[in-house]
Design a protein around this motif. Structure first.
Motif, PDB file in Angstrom:
ATOM      1  N   PRO A 129      -1.080  23.830  -0.238  1.00 26.66           N
ATOM      2  CA  PRO A 129      -0.366  25.102  -0.371  1.00 26.66           C
ATOM      3  C   PRO A 129       0.239  25.549   0.957  1.00 26.66           C
ATOM      4  O   PRO A 129      -0.319  25.316   2.032  1.00 26.66           O
ATOM      5  N   LEU A 130       1.395  26.183   0.870  1.00 31.14           N
ATOM      6  CA  LEU A 130       2.031  26.741   2.051  1.00 31.14           C
ATOM      7  C   LEU A 130       1.307  28.009   2.469  1.00 31.14           C
ATOM      8  O   LEU A 130       0.659  28.673   1.663  1.00 31.14           O
ATOM      9  N   THR A 131       1.435  28.363   3.732  1.00 28.92           N
ATOM     10  CA  THR A 131       0.953  29.674   4.162  1.00 28.92           C
ATOM     11  C   THR A 131       1.876  30.735   3.585  1.00 28.92           C
ATOM     12  O   THR A 131       2.990  30.443   3.125  1.00 28.92           O
ATOM     13  N   ARG A 153      -2.697  33.016 -12.136  1.00 27.86           N
ATOM     14  CA  ARG A 153      -3.909  33.657 -11.605  1.00 27.86           C
ATOM     15  C   ARG A 153      -3.585  34.450 -10.349  1.00 27.86           C
ATOM     16  O   ARG A 153      -4.024  35.601 -10.193  1.00 27.86           O
ATOM     17  N   LEU A 154      -2.823  33.849  -9.455  1.00 27.83           N
ATOM     18  CA  LEU A 154      -2.453  34.547  -8.221  1.00 27.83           C
ATOM     19  C   LEU A 154      -1.584  35.763  -8.528  1.00 27.83           C
ATOM     20  O   LEU A 154      -1.729  36.814  -7.896  1.00 27.83           O
ATOM     21  N   MET A 184       6.727  34.881  -7.472  1.00 24.82           N
ATOM     22  CA  MET A 184       7.675  34.015  -6.776  1.00 24.82           C
ATOM     23  C   MET A 184       7.052  33.378  -5.546  1.00 24.82           C
ATOM     24  O   MET A 184       7.269  32.191  -5.263  1.00 24.82           O
ATOM     25  N   LEU A 185       6.249  34.143  -4.810  1.00 23.29           N
ATOM     26  CA  LEU A 185       5.608  33.582  -3.627  1.00 23.29           C
ATOM     27  C   LEU A 185       4.472  32.629  -3.999  1.00 23.29           C
ATOM     28  O   LEU A 185       4.254  31.619  -3.316  1.00 23.29           O
ATOM     29  N   ALA A 186       3.767  32.919  -5.085  1.00 27.30           N
ATOM     30  CA  ALA A 186       2.720  32.013  -5.546  1.00 27.30           C
ATOM     31  C   ALA A 186       3.328  30.669  -5.942  1.00 27.30           C
ATOM     32  O   ALA A 186       2.795  29.605  -5.599  1.00 27.30           O
ATOM     33  N   GLY A 215       4.683  24.850  -3.858  1.00 27.76           N
ATOM     34  CA  GLY A 215       5.746  23.858  -3.762  1.00 27.76           C
ATOM     35  C   GLY A 215       6.818  23.939  -4.816  1.00 27.76           C
ATOM     36  O   GLY A 215       7.641  23.025  -4.945  1.00 27.76           O
ATOM     37  N   TYR A 216       6.865  25.020  -5.571  1.00 22.41           N
ATOM     38  CA  TYR A 216       7.849  25.159  -6.641  1.00 22.41           C
ATOM     39  C   TYR A 216       8.971  26.112  -6.254  1.00 22.41           C
ATOM     40  O   TYR A 216       8.793  27.004  -5.428  1.00 22.41           O
TER      41      TYR A 216
END
Length: 207
Positions: A9-11, A40-41, A146-148, A153-154
């Motif tokens: 996962p990205l930061t 979930r996020l 959107m950030l999740a 990576g999407y």
């Protein structure tokens, strides 16, 4: 236990800085584990009084996506993405089920008081006013979503260019439901446009 995603996962900083609006997607299904982790996020987004006004409709059925694309005036990203999320807000459902939003650690008396207070506040509003208020909360969840997605990576692209009444009919949503966005999500098959944003001097006033 958290599921394993397809990549590290990205930061949060990396997700924000690398997020672009994506309209072309790699033609591959999204692993269910990744979709569930994104949702979930998203569900952890904050909301006033913890009312959680958002209702998430995750569409993977090809036939339904084709109908949603038609309702979205033919925009191809709707069928190109493996998953299309319709993020809506339903304040009437919230008010009918207030006990679901009250923290289980509250005493019965406190729960009763909180429910009465919320009923009085929103009971003094029209259905339209309540709906607009609930939409402000759902928009917070949209940002989280959107950030999740980007963090795993999407790519995605938030859309409001669609026939809302047709989408209500396709998904069986009530008339009072408000739409935050239609959000195709998938692996990007193209680079998004570079960011072009105002400078902080243009948008920030320090007091």
């Amino acid at each position: 236990m958290h599921t394993q995603t397809l990549q590290k996962p990205l930061t949060v900083k990396e997700a924000i800085e690398s997020r672009h609006s994506i309209r072309q997607y790699v033609q591959e299904p999204m692993p269910k584990e990744d979709l569930e982790e994104i949702l979930r996020l998203t569900s952890l987004a904050p909301s006033a009084w913890n009312l959680q006004t958002w209702r998430i409709h995750a569409v993977t059925d090809p036939g339904l996506k084709e109908q949603l694309q038609e309702a979205a005036y033919g925009q191809k990203q709707v069928t190109l993405a493996p998953v299309v999320i319709v993020l809506a807000s339903d304040m009437e459902d919230v008010l009918q089920n207030l006990e679901e939003t009250l923290h289980p650690g509250l005493s019965p008396e406190r729960k009763q008081s909180e429910a009465a207070n919320l009923s009085a506040i929103f009971g003094g509003m029209s259905v339209e006013e309540r709906g607009q208020w609930g939409l402000t909360q759902a928009n917070i969840a949209l940002g989280f979503m959107m950030l999740a997605a980007r963090g795993l990576g999407y790519g995605s692209v938030p859309m409001l260019g669609f026939d809302q009444q047709k989408v209500r009919e396709l998904l069986g949503l009530p008339e009072h439901a408000k739409f935050a966005a239609m959000l195709p999500i998938g692996r990007a098959d193209q680079e998004g446009y570079p960011h072009h944003r105002h400078s902080l001097d243009r948008i920030v006033t320090y007091h």
